[in-house]
Write a protein that holds these residues in place. Structure first.
Motif, PDB file in Angstrom:
ATOM      1  N   MET A 191       0.952  -1.100   0.230  1.00  0.00           N
ATOM      2  CA  MET A 191       0.033  -0.027  -0.102  1.00  0.00           C
ATOM      3  C   MET A 191       0.971   1.268   0.041  1.00  0.00           C
ATOM      4  SD  MET A 191      -2.898   1.383   2.959  1.00  0.00           S
ATOM      5  CE  MET A 191      -3.462  -0.197   3.282  1.00  0.00           C
ATOM      6  N   LEU A 192       0.980   1.851  -1.006  1.00  0.00           N
ATOM      7  CA  LEU A 192       2.035   2.972  -1.384  1.00  0.00           C
ATOM      8  C   LEU A 192       0.998   4.332  -1.756  1.00  0.00           C
ATOM      9  CD1 LEU A 192       4.751   1.423  -3.320  1.00  0.00           C
ATOM     10  CD2 LEU A 192       4.713   1.626  -0.815  1.00  0.00           C
ATOM     11  N   ASP A 193       1.297   5.491  -1.073  1.00  0.00           N
ATOM     12  CA  ASP A 193       0.570   6.954  -1.436  1.00  0.00           C
ATOM     13  C   ASP A 193       1.875   7.621  -1.654  1.00  0.00           C
ATOM     14  OD1 ASP A 193      -0.717   9.014  -1.948  1.00  0.00           O
ATOM     15  OD2 ASP A 193      -1.546   8.991   0.333  1.00  0.00           O
ATOM     16  N   PRO A 194       2.798   7.649  -2.960  1.00  0.00           N
ATOM     17  CA  PRO A 194       3.727   8.223  -3.096  1.00  0.00           C
ATOM     18  C   PRO A 194       3.734   9.714  -3.150  1.00  0.00           C
ATOM     19  CG  PRO A 194       3.083   7.329  -5.215  1.00  0.00           C
ATOM     20  CD  PRO A 194       2.127   6.963  -4.098  1.00  0.00           C
ATOM     21  N   ARG A 195       3.579  10.312  -1.993  1.00  0.00           N
ATOM     22  CA  ARG A 195       3.670  11.807  -1.782  1.00  0.00           C
ATOM     23  C   ARG A 195       4.179  12.152  -0.312  1.00  0.00           C
ATOM     24  NH1 ARG A 195      -0.825  13.319   1.278  1.00  0.00           N
ATOM     25  NH2 ARG A 195      -2.283  11.561   1.333  1.00  0.00           N
ATOM     26  N   PRO A 196       4.672  13.200  -0.025  1.00  0.00           N
ATOM     27  CA  PRO A 196       5.171  13.413   1.452  1.00  0.00           C
ATOM     28  C   PRO A 196       4.077  13.212   2.392  1.00  0.00           C
ATOM     29  CG  PRO A 196       6.103  15.221  -0.202  1.00  0.00           C
ATOM     30  CD  PRO A 196       5.115  14.501  -0.994  1.00  0.00           C
ATOM     31  N   GLY A 197       4.169  12.527   3.382  1.00  0.00           N
ATOM     32  CA  GLY A 197       3.333  12.150   4.333  1.00  0.00           C
ATOM     33  C   GLY A 197       2.360  10.977   4.121  1.00  0.00           C
ATOM     34  N   GLY A 198       2.568  10.630   2.780  1.00  0.00           N
ATOM     35  CA  GLY A 198       1.509   9.202   2.243  1.00  0.00           C
ATOM     36  C   GLY A 198       2.215   8.010   2.896  1.00  0.00           C
ATOM     37  N   ILE A 199       1.271   6.982   2.976  1.00  0.00           N
ATOM     38  CA  ILE A 199       1.906   5.861   3.450  1.00  0.00           C
ATOM     39  C   ILE A 199       2.673   4.969   2.551  1.00  0.00           C
ATOM     40  CG2 ILE A 199      -0.166   4.669   2.657  1.00  0.00           C
ATOM     41  CD1 ILE A 199      -0.308   3.032   5.565  1.00  0.00           C
ATOM     42  N   TYR A 200       3.631   4.474   3.372  1.00  0.00           N
ATOM     43  CA  TYR A 200       4.528   3.366   2.794  1.00  0.00           C
ATOM     44  C   TYR A 200       4.317   1.900   3.727  1.00  0.00           C
ATOM     45  CZ  TYR A 200       8.605   1.089   1.088  1.00  0.00           C
ATOM     46  OH  TYR A 200       9.350   0.102   0.681  1.00  0.00           O
ATOM     47  N   ARG A 201       3.702   0.896   2.878  1.00  0.00           N
ATOM     48  CA  ARG A 201       3.500  -0.065   3.818  1.00  0.00           C
ATOM     49  C   ARG A 201       3.714  -1.217   2.831  1.00  0.00           C
ATOM     50  NH1 ARG A 201      -1.354  -3.204   5.935  1.00  0.00           N
ATOM     51  NH2 ARG A 201      -0.659  -3.665   8.103  1.00  0.00           N
ATOM     52  N   VAL A 202       4.539  -2.381   3.132  1.00  0.00           N
ATOM     53  CA  VAL A 202       5.237  -3.329   2.158  1.00  0.00           C
ATOM     54  C   VAL A 202       5.045  -4.461   2.992  1.00  0.00           C
ATOM     55  CG1 VAL A 202       6.708  -4.204   0.476  1.00  0.00           C
ATOM     56  CG2 VAL A 202       6.214  -1.847   0.762  1.00  0.00           C
ATOM     57  N   GLY A 241       5.904   2.965   7.181  1.00  0.00           N
ATOM     58  CA  GLY A 241       6.555   4.298   7.469  1.00  0.00           C
ATOM     59  C   GLY A 241       5.778   5.198   6.418  1.00  0.00           C
ATOM     60  N   GLU A 242       6.432   6.194   5.945  1.00  0.00           N
ATOM     61  CA  GLU A 242       5.508   7.323   5.196  1.00  0.00           C
ATOM     62  C   GLU A 242       6.701   7.978   4.174  1.00  0.00           C
ATOM     63  OE1 GLU A 242       5.307  11.465   7.533  1.00  0.00           O
ATOM     64  OE2 GLU A 242       3.909   9.916   7.943  1.00  0.00           O
ATOM     65  N   PHE A 243       6.256   8.116   3.212  1.00  0.00           N
ATOM     66  CA  PHE A 243       7.002   8.872   2.145  1.00  0.00           C
ATOM     67  C   PHE A 243       7.357  10.394   2.645  1.00  0.00           C
ATOM     68  CE2 PHE A 243       5.048   5.849  -0.446  1.00  0.00           C
ATOM     69  CZ  PHE A 243       6.267   5.415  -1.494  1.00  0.00           C
ATOM     70  N   VAL A 244       8.768  10.690   2.560  1.00  0.00           N
ATOM     71  CA  VAL A 244       9.233  11.980   2.947  1.00  0.00           C
ATOM     72  C   VAL A 244       9.446  12.934   1.807  1.00  0.00           C
ATOM     73  CG1 VAL A 244      11.360  13.138   4.128  1.00  0.00           C
ATOM     74  CG2 VAL A 244      10.179  10.974   5.113  1.00  0.00           C
ATOM     75  N   SER A 291      14.513  10.680  -9.786  1.00  0.00           N
ATOM     76  CA  SER A 291      15.751  10.809  -9.204  1.00  0.00           C
ATOM     77  C   SER A 291      16.133  10.514  -7.714  1.00  0.00           C
ATOM     78  CB  SER A 291      16.272  12.422  -9.291  1.00  0.00           C
ATOM     79  OG  SER A 291      15.312  13.219  -8.680  1.00  0.00           O
ATOM     80  N   LYS A 292      15.030  10.725  -6.923  1.00  0.00           N
ATOM     81  CA  LYS A 292      15.150  10.265  -5.575  1.00  0.00           C
ATOM     82  C   LYS A 292      13.448   9.920  -4.909  1.00  0.00           C
ATOM     83  CE  LYS A 292      16.704  13.275  -2.681  1.00  0.00           C
ATOM     84  NZ  LYS A 292      17.685  14.048  -1.734  1.00  0.00           N
ATOM     85  N   VAL A 293      13.818   9.012  -3.958  1.00  0.00           N
ATOM     86  CA  VAL A 293      12.512   8.679  -2.979  1.00  0.00           C
ATOM     87  C   VAL A 293      13.104   8.308  -1.697  1.00  0.00           C
ATOM     88  CG1 VAL A 293      10.801   6.953  -2.551  1.00  0.00           C
ATOM     89  CG2 VAL A 293      11.416   7.400  -4.935  1.00  0.00           C
ATOM     90  N   VAL A 294      12.508   9.047  -0.811  1.00  0.00           N
ATOM     91  CA  VAL A 294      12.698   8.979   0.658  1.00  0.00           C
ATOM     92  C   VAL A 294      11.678   8.649   1.337  1.00  0.00           C
ATOM     93  CG1 VAL A 294      13.874  10.114   2.755  1.00  0.00           C
ATOM     94  CG2 VAL A 294      14.401  10.625   0.218  1.00  0.00           C
ATOM     95  N   PHE A 295      11.817   7.556   2.423  1.00  0.00           N
ATOM     96  CA  PHE A 295      10.438   7.251   3.210  1.00  0.00           C
ATOM     97  C   PHE A 295      11.243   6.608   4.409  1.00  0.00           C
ATOM     98  CE2 PHE A 295      11.756   3.930   0.095  1.00  0.00           C
ATOM     99  CZ  PHE A 295      12.034   2.724   1.134  1.00  0.00           C
ATOM    100  N   THR A 296      10.346   6.920   5.391  1.00  0.00           N
ATOM    101  CA  THR A 296      10.713   6.419   6.941  1.00  0.00           C
ATOM    102  C   THR A 296      10.302   4.832   6.685  1.00  0.00           C
ATOM    103  OG1 THR A 296       8.408   6.754   7.735  1.00  0.00           O
ATOM    104  CG2 THR A 296      10.556   8.407   7.926  1.00  0.00           C
ATOM    105  N   TRP A 297      10.866   4.086   7.784  1.00  0.00           N
ATOM    106  CA  TRP A 297      10.951   2.564   7.572  1.00  0.00           C
ATOM    107  C   TRP A 297      10.695   2.019   9.137  1.00  0.00           C
ATOM    108  CZ3 TRP A 297      11.526  -1.371   3.783  1.00  0.00           C
ATOM    109  CH2 TRP A 297      11.493  -2.385   4.166  1.00  0.00           C
ATOM    110  N   GLY A 298      10.061   1.014   9.393  1.00  0.00           N
ATOM    111  CA  GLY A 298      10.145   0.135  10.597  1.00  0.00           C
ATOM    112  C   GLY A 298       9.324  -0.946  10.269  1.00  0.00           C
ATOM    113  N   TRP A 299       9.286  -1.780  11.202  1.00  0.00           N
ATOM    114  CA  TRP A 299       8.399  -3.139  11.422  1.00  0.00           C
ATOM    115  C   TRP A 299       7.205  -2.909  12.206  1.00  0.00           C
ATOM    116  CZ3 TRP A 299       9.996  -5.780   7.141  1.00  0.00           C
ATOM    117  CH2 TRP A 299      11.126  -6.007   6.793  1.00  0.00           C
TER     118      TRP A 299
END
Length: 151
Positions: free
Chosen positions: A41-52, A62-65, A71-79
């Motif tokens: 479940m990905l919502d690729p915009r700052p503040g959007g969810i990153y869940r794999v 985490g969430e997209f930063v 060129s670049k993708v930054v997201f927070t991460w954890g389990w």
């Protein structure tokens, strides 16, 4: 005394594809599961969810930063359910740099709490980046041997 030092993992792989071809494999749920995970479940915009769902039973969240096309993708991460590296507690930055007919994909995972967690993430990122190098140019990396493994 509190340990304020953070540990990071840096990996790099050359991919026989352009940044424009590789970028969707970082932000599109249908493309990310071709190389990493069973569903996303990905919502690729700052503040959007990153869940794999990585390896069939380990949910990374985490969430997209930052999302800078091609060129670049930054997201927070954890389990989910993990107290050592909980959701959003670390940061992953993936950069795409064209190099002739190839692209250098650099991954930097920061804010890991221990050398042990860095070692586990190094193993995981090495595995999944090699699968990305096959999938992004149109290849089939095959069934993921990490599916349902204890990580």
């Amino acid at each position: 005394m509190t340990n304020t030092q953070t540990i990071e993992v840096e990996r790099e792989v050359r991919v026989s594809a352009s940044p424009e071809t590789i970028f969707p494999f970082l932000i599109d749920p249908e493309k990310i599961v071709r190389w990493k995970g069973t569903d996303a479940m990905l919502d690729p915009r700052p503040g959007g969810i990153y869940r794999v769902n990585v390896a069939g039973k380990n949910m990374a969240r985490g969430e997209f930063v930052e999302v800078s096309p091609y060129s670049k993708v930054v997201f927070t991460w954890g389990w989910e359910g993990d107290t050592e590296v909980p959701p959003g507690s670390s940061t992953v930055e993936v950069s795409l740099t064209p190099n002739g007919d190839e692209t250098i994909v650099r991954l930097r995972h920061t804010d890991l709490p221990t050398k042990e967690s860095a070692a586990k993430h190094t193993m995981g990122w090495d595995h999944y980046m090699s699968r990305l190098a096959v999938a992004a140019p149109g290849g089939d990396p095959g069934e993921d041997p990490m599916i349902n493994m204890d990580m």
